[in-house]
Write an enzyme that holds these catalytic residues in place. Sequence first.
Site, short mmCIF file in Angstrom:
data_model
loop_
_atom_site.label_atom_id
_atom_site.label_comp_id
_atom_site.label_asym_id
_atom_site.label_seq_id
_atom_site.Cartn_x
_atom_site.Cartn_y
_atom_site.Cartn_z
N THR A 1 -13.69 -10.13 -12.54
CA THR A 1 -14.81 -10.77 -11.83
C THR A 1 -15.94 -9.77 -11.54
O THR A 1 -16.93 -10.13 -10.91
CB THR A 1 -14.36 -11.40 -10.49
OG1 THR A 1 -13.78 -10.38 -9.67
CG2 THR A 1 -13.35 -12.52 -10.71
N ASP B 1 -6.00 -2.83 -15.50
CA ASP B 1 -5.49 -3.88 -14.63
C ASP B 1 -4.51 -3.22 -13.66
O ASP B 1 -3.47 -2.69 -14.09
CB ASP B 1 -4.79 -4.94 -15.49
CG ASP B 1 -4.18 -6.07 -14.68
OD1 ASP B 1 -3.93 -5.86 -13.47
OD2 ASP B 1 -3.95 -7.15 -15.24
N LYS C 1 -1.05 -11.92 -8.39
CA LYS C 1 -0.50 -10.67 -8.93
C LYS C 1 -1.23 -9.44 -8.39
O LYS C 1 -0.61 -8.45 -8.04
CB LYS C 1 -0.56 -10.69 -10.47
CG LYS C 1 0.52 -11.59 -11.08
CD LYS C 1 0.40 -11.71 -12.57
CE LYS C 1 0.82 -10.47 -13.30
NZ LYS C 1 0.77 -10.66 -14.77
N LYS D 1 1.45 6.88 -1.97
CA LYS D 1 2.66 7.56 -1.48
C LYS D 1 2.91 8.82 -2.32
O LYS D 1 3.17 9.91 -1.78
CB LYS D 1 3.84 6.59 -1.58
CG LYS D 1 5.19 7.18 -1.25
CD LYS D 1 6.23 6.06 -1.24
CE LYS D 1 7.62 6.61 -1.50
NZ LYS D 1 8.13 6.28 -2.85
N TYR E 1 -4.70 -17.09 -2.64
CA TYR E 1 -5.47 -15.94 -2.12
C TYR E 1 -4.94 -15.54 -0.74
O TYR E 1 -4.61 -14.39 -0.50
CB TYR E 1 -6.93 -16.34 -2.04
CG TYR E 1 -7.88 -15.28 -1.54
CD1 TYR E 1 -8.16 -14.16 -2.32
CD2 TYR E 1 -8.51 -15.40 -0.31
CE1 TYR E 1 -9.06 -13.18 -1.88
CE2 TYR E 1 -9.41 -14.44 0.14
CZ TYR E 1 -9.68 -13.33 -0.65
OH TYR E 1 -10.57 -12.38 -0.20
N LYS F 1 -2.90 -12.04 0.22
CA LYS F 1 -3.43 -11.05 1.17
C LYS F 1 -2.46 -10.86 2.35
O LYS F 1 -2.32 -9.76 2.87
CB LYS F 1 -4.80 -11.48 1.67
CG LYS F 1 -5.90 -11.43 0.62
CD LYS F 1 -6.28 -10.01 0.24
CE LYS F 1 -7.48 -9.99 -0.71
NZ LYS F 1 -7.88 -8.62 -1.10
#
Length: 323
Positions: free
Chosen positions: A35, A56, A91, A105, A145, A149
């Site tokens: 996007t 990705d 994903k 980490k 969405y 989140k």
Amino acid sequence: MRILITGGAGFLGSHLVDRFIAEGHDVIAVDNFITGSPDNIAHLMGNPRFSFIQLDVTNYIYVEGKLDGVLHFASPASPVDYLELPIPTLKVGSLGTHKTLGLAKAKGARYLLASTSEVYGDPLVHPQPETYWGNVNPVGPRGVYDEAKRFAEALVMAYHRYHGVDVRIVRIFNTYGPRMRPADGRVVSNFIVQALRGEPLTIYGDGSQTRSFTYVEDEVEGIYRLFMSDRVDPTNIGNPVEFTVAQLAQAVLEETGSASKLDRRPLPTDDPKVRQPDITVARRVLGWEPAIPLREGLRKTIPYFRRLVEENDAGARVLGNQG
Ligand code: NAD
Ligand code: UDP
């Protein structure tokens, strides 16, 4: 510092890249352009403190050398985008958050998650403080969405508690400004583009639903301060001045000088009826509050869309002549 920003070729991510570079840091932007656009980072190409990886982030991320910060901004963010891309959205919020936390980490880097006011869903508490747990429909269309989140926030806190990763979570409220895609479908970009083209402004529902709109410069300032602070718990960063969608339409018509009419459309499923951040925490802990009111932000944003609309119309005329 050496900072990695996922979603760095998106609207917010690219402004954040600019901010970290302006503060003297080195920045690696990562994006798959699902996007976003190379145009948003074109001005940084050739800058020795900037580099770009096309990737990705749901896949393994390999970065050589040290990293001091990882900011995870990759995710479709416009409802139109995430309704078209439900599985990539789930994903990137789950696997993408996992991969980027693993990177932080491994490098001993500070981590910041771009979360959202959508974790509050269609809120039953108004305005929304960070302590409110929300009212989300997990199986509705927006759930892809919202739940991604919410899962991402849970994963961030688990990496903090079990692996000791130094984390930050920003809950971003409707942010607008230059570099939004004209067709990304969010209300501010839709209304400005429609007004500039003399097309009707598409009001979903009766226009009485509310949002609280933050200009991108204010948002980036708040996010930068949060990243630099030692606050671990989620923090609302948004402009607390609330408008109905109908009021926004009126403001856009006045600021563009457009004579466009209004066109009522059906309200999307689960569209939140109200949204307004309680920013007591941001004020107290970060000394942050927005400085740019809606009208001023619109005046800063309209010229960007005007240029794109004019270029597009000129392009269409050229193509038309050739055809
Ligand atoms: P945007 O669509 O302009 O930017 C998102 C970027 O992420 C794009 O460049 C896209 O190509 C990239 N991306 C998506 N999936 C990817 C993947 N799997 N791998 C690599 N890159 C990927 O949206 P935005 O408004 O800039 O939003 C940025 C972040 O801020 C998102 O995480 C969003 O959820 C969050 N946020 C934004 C707002 C807002 O009002 N703008 C509000 C709340 C939260
Ligand atoms: N909206 C609208 N017309 C549009 C686009 C959006 O009336 O052309 C409404 C939408 O239904 C919502 C509000 O504007 O109530 C904000 O929508 P947006 O897509 O910007 O983001 P959201 O806050 O819903 O995530």
